[in-house]
Design a protein around this motif. Structure first.
Motif, short mmCIF file in Angstrom:
data_model
loop_
_atom_site.label_atom_id
_atom_site.label_comp_id
_atom_site.label_asym_id
_atom_site.label_seq_id
_atom_site.Cartn_x
_atom_site.Cartn_y
_atom_site.Cartn_z
N MET A 266 18.18 2.03 -12.56
CA MET A 266 16.90 1.33 -12.58
C MET A 266 16.67 0.76 -11.19
SD MET A 266 15.61 2.03 -15.43
CE MET A 266 14.11 1.08 -15.16
N TYR A 267 15.49 0.13 -10.99
CA TYR A 267 15.06 -0.21 -9.64
C TYR A 267 14.46 -1.61 -9.54
CZ TYR A 267 15.15 4.91 -9.14
OH TYR A 267 15.52 6.23 -9.14
N SER A 268 14.62 -2.19 -8.35
CA SER A 268 13.84 -3.36 -7.97
C SER A 268 13.14 -3.03 -6.65
CB SER A 268 14.71 -4.60 -7.83
OG SER A 268 15.58 -4.48 -6.72
N PHE A 269 12.01 -3.71 -6.42
CA PHE A 269 11.15 -3.41 -5.27
C PHE A 269 10.83 -4.72 -4.54
CE2 PHE A 269 10.38 -0.53 -8.73
CZ PHE A 269 10.28 0.73 -8.16
N LYS A 270 10.83 -4.68 -3.20
CA LYS A 270 10.45 -5.83 -2.40
C LYS A 270 9.37 -5.44 -1.40
CE LYS A 270 14.56 -8.82 -2.32
NZ LYS A 270 15.60 -9.41 -1.43
N ASP A 271 8.44 -6.38 -1.17
CA ASP A 271 7.44 -6.16 -0.13
C ASP A 271 7.89 -6.82 1.17
OD1 ASP A 271 6.97 -8.88 -0.41
OD2 ASP A 271 4.89 -8.66 -1.09
N SER A 272 7.03 -6.78 2.19
CA SER A 272 7.40 -7.29 3.51
C SER A 272 7.60 -8.80 3.53
CB SER A 272 6.32 -6.91 4.53
OG SER A 272 5.05 -7.42 4.14
N GLU A 273 7.07 -9.50 2.52
CA GLU A 273 7.22 -10.95 2.43
C GLU A 273 8.41 -11.36 1.56
OE1 GLU A 273 5.36 -13.05 4.22
OE2 GLU A 273 4.40 -11.28 5.10
N GLY A 274 9.12 -10.38 1.02
CA GLY A 274 10.28 -10.68 0.19
C GLY A 274 9.99 -10.88 -1.28
N ASN B 147 0.80 -1.23 0.00
CA ASN B 147 0.00 0.00 0.00
C ASN B 147 0.83 1.28 0.00
OD1 ASN B 147 -2.73 0.75 -0.33
ND2 ASN B 147 -2.81 1.51 1.77
N ASN B 148 2.11 1.17 -0.33
CA ASN B 148 2.93 2.35 -0.62
C ASN B 148 2.95 2.51 -2.14
OD1 ASN B 148 4.21 2.92 2.18
ND2 ASN B 148 4.51 0.73 1.88
N LYS B 149 2.32 3.56 -2.61
CA LYS B 149 2.03 3.72 -4.03
C LYS B 149 3.07 4.61 -4.71
CE LYS B 149 -2.82 3.05 -2.91
NZ LYS B 149 -4.19 3.62 -2.92
N ILE B 150 3.72 4.03 -5.71
CA ILE B 150 4.87 4.68 -6.34
C ILE B 150 4.69 4.69 -7.85
CG2 ILE B 150 7.38 4.50 -6.70
CD1 ILE B 150 7.42 2.93 -3.98
N LEU B 151 5.10 5.79 -8.48
CA LEU B 151 5.23 5.83 -9.94
C LEU B 151 6.70 5.79 -10.29
CD1 LEU B 151 2.65 8.47 -11.26
CD2 LEU B 151 2.50 5.97 -11.37
N LEU B 152 7.06 4.90 -11.18
CA LEU B 152 8.41 4.86 -11.71
C LEU B 152 8.41 5.61 -13.03
CD1 LEU B 152 11.31 3.94 -11.89
CD2 LEU B 152 10.52 1.68 -12.59
N ASP B 153 8.93 6.83 -12.99
CA ASP B 153 9.01 7.75 -14.13
C ASP B 153 7.65 8.39 -14.46
OD1 ASP B 153 11.75 7.77 -14.59
OD2 ASP B 153 11.66 6.06 -15.95
N ILE C 121 -0.74 8.93 -4.99
CA ILE C 121 0.63 8.45 -5.18
C ILE C 121 1.53 9.03 -4.10
CG2 ILE C 121 2.61 8.48 -6.74
CD1 ILE C 121 0.31 6.66 -7.64
N ASP C 122 2.32 8.17 -3.47
CA ASP C 122 3.18 8.59 -2.37
C ASP C 122 4.53 9.13 -2.84
OD1 ASP C 122 1.50 7.73 -0.10
OD2 ASP C 122 1.81 5.74 -0.92
N ALA C 123 5.02 8.65 -3.97
CA ALA C 123 6.35 9.07 -4.42
C ALA C 123 6.52 8.75 -5.90
CB ALA C 123 7.44 8.36 -3.61
N ILE C 124 7.44 9.47 -6.50
CA ILE C 124 7.81 9.22 -7.90
C ILE C 124 9.31 8.98 -7.95
CG2 ILE C 124 7.97 10.21 -10.21
CD1 ILE C 124 5.39 11.81 -9.42
N LYS D 236 20.32 1.38 -1.41
CA LYS D 236 19.05 0.80 -1.02
C LYS D 236 18.35 1.78 -0.09
CE LYS D 236 20.73 -3.99 -1.17
NZ LYS D 236 20.94 -5.23 -0.37
N PHE D 237 17.04 1.90 -0.20
CA PHE D 237 16.30 2.80 0.68
C PHE D 237 14.85 2.32 0.77
CE2 PHE D 237 16.43 4.53 -3.61
CZ PHE D 237 15.12 4.89 -3.88
N GLU D 238 14.08 2.97 1.61
CA GLU D 238 12.69 2.58 1.79
C GLU D 238 11.78 3.79 1.60
OE1 GLU D 238 11.75 0.33 5.27
OE2 GLU D 238 13.48 -1.03 5.04
N ILE D 239 10.58 3.52 1.05
CA ILE D 239 9.50 4.50 0.99
C ILE D 239 8.33 3.84 1.71
CG2 ILE D 239 7.90 5.78 -0.48
CD1 ILE D 239 10.07 5.83 -2.63
N GLY D 240 8.04 4.33 2.93
CA GLY D 240 7.09 3.60 3.76
C GLY D 240 7.66 2.22 4.03
#
Length: 269
Positions: A129-137, A22-28, A50-53, A107-111
């Motif tokens: 470029m980016y990769s994203f992980k949730d709390s379950e990996g 539920n952290n909503k992000i736009l990539l570009d 949207i929380d971040a771009i 590496k960093f976190e948004i929410g």
């Protein structure tokens, strides 16, 4: 939980919706604010939520929507410290107070969203470029505008359940195109883009490491077709099956992302 949707993917503009726990992000923001807002509406989302771009680099097909966005909405925009001066030159409505910077490779976190940036080879200032992980990996990765495949890219892509990889051009189509020779060299060079064949190599590596959804992005309108790109990757999957019968290629989805329409909304939970 991960929700992922390609809003636009191509040389005329790029933007991806990534929802991590539920952290909503736009990539570009590579299309107009209206077009991106409309694309979000199509998946039941609103631009104001949207929380971040995240910005990959300063080319217009990745930031052209930022100017109007910054006039109408107060959203944090993330980019590398070296890319910041270039973006500010091009987006005069962007205030310093809205920018969050990091170093390429950080590496960093948004929410609760865990994000890894990866430095890539492209003809821009400090592109990532980016990769994203949730709390379950669970992991989703997006890699386009890449001139060459590096060990860091391969390592980051490993374990992605969903991966967007660039299939920008078919080599023969590019060589025979109307593009001037300097532009052809730039596209095929180490600071340009990946070909269908190079995307095929990445697809094989992804398949061997458990990726179930391989999405082909940033196709050239002039030097590629959806059919050729898809067939190239499908052929690579068949070759991989012949080499390793234990890999269930039938369980791997291959899709080509549209330049002008939403892709499918994928949900991992």
């Amino acid at each position: 939980m991960i929700k992922f949707c390609s809003l636009y993917s191509g040389s005329s503009g790029n933007s991806y919706y990534v929802n991590i726990d539920n952290n909503k992000i736009l990539l570009d923001m590579g299309k107009s604010l209206k077009k991106i807002s409309d694309a979000l509406d199509n998946i039941g989302e609103k631009i104001e939520n949207i929380d971040a771009i995240l910005v990959t680099h300063e080319h217009s097909d990745h930031i052209q929507g930022l100017k109007m966005l910054c006039k109408k909405h107060d959203i944090k925009i993330y980019m590398t410290d070296k890319a910041k001066p270039e973006v500010l030159k091009l987006v005069e409505t962007l205030g310093d107070e809205n920018i969050v910077t990091f170093k390429a490779g950080d590496k960093f976190e948004i929410g609760g969203a865990k994000i890894k940036s990866v430095k890539i080879s492209h003809d821009a200032v400090d592109p990532v470029m980016y990769s994203f992980k949730d709390s379950e990996g669970r992991k989703v990765s997006v890699f386009t505008d890449v001139g060459e495949i590096t060990d860091a890219i391969l390592e980051t892509l490993k374990g992605s359940e969903i991966a967007v990889i660039e299939a920008n051009y078919e080599e023969n189509l590019l060589k025979l195109s109307r593009y001037p020779s300097y532009l052809k060299k730039r596209i095929m060079g180490r600071y340009g883009h990946l070909s269908n064949e190079e995307a095929g190599f990445l697809a094989r590596e992804l398949a061997k490491n458990g990726t179930k959804k391989i999405l082909l992005g940033h196709l050239s309108r002039e030097n590629n077709t959806e059919k050729i790109a898809y067939q190239t990757i499908e052929n690579e999957m068949k070759f991989l099956k012949e080499e390793n019968e234990e890999i269930d290629i039938d369980s791997i989805e291959i899709a080509v992302l549209s330049r002008e329409e939403n892709g499918e909304l994928y949900i991992l939970d």
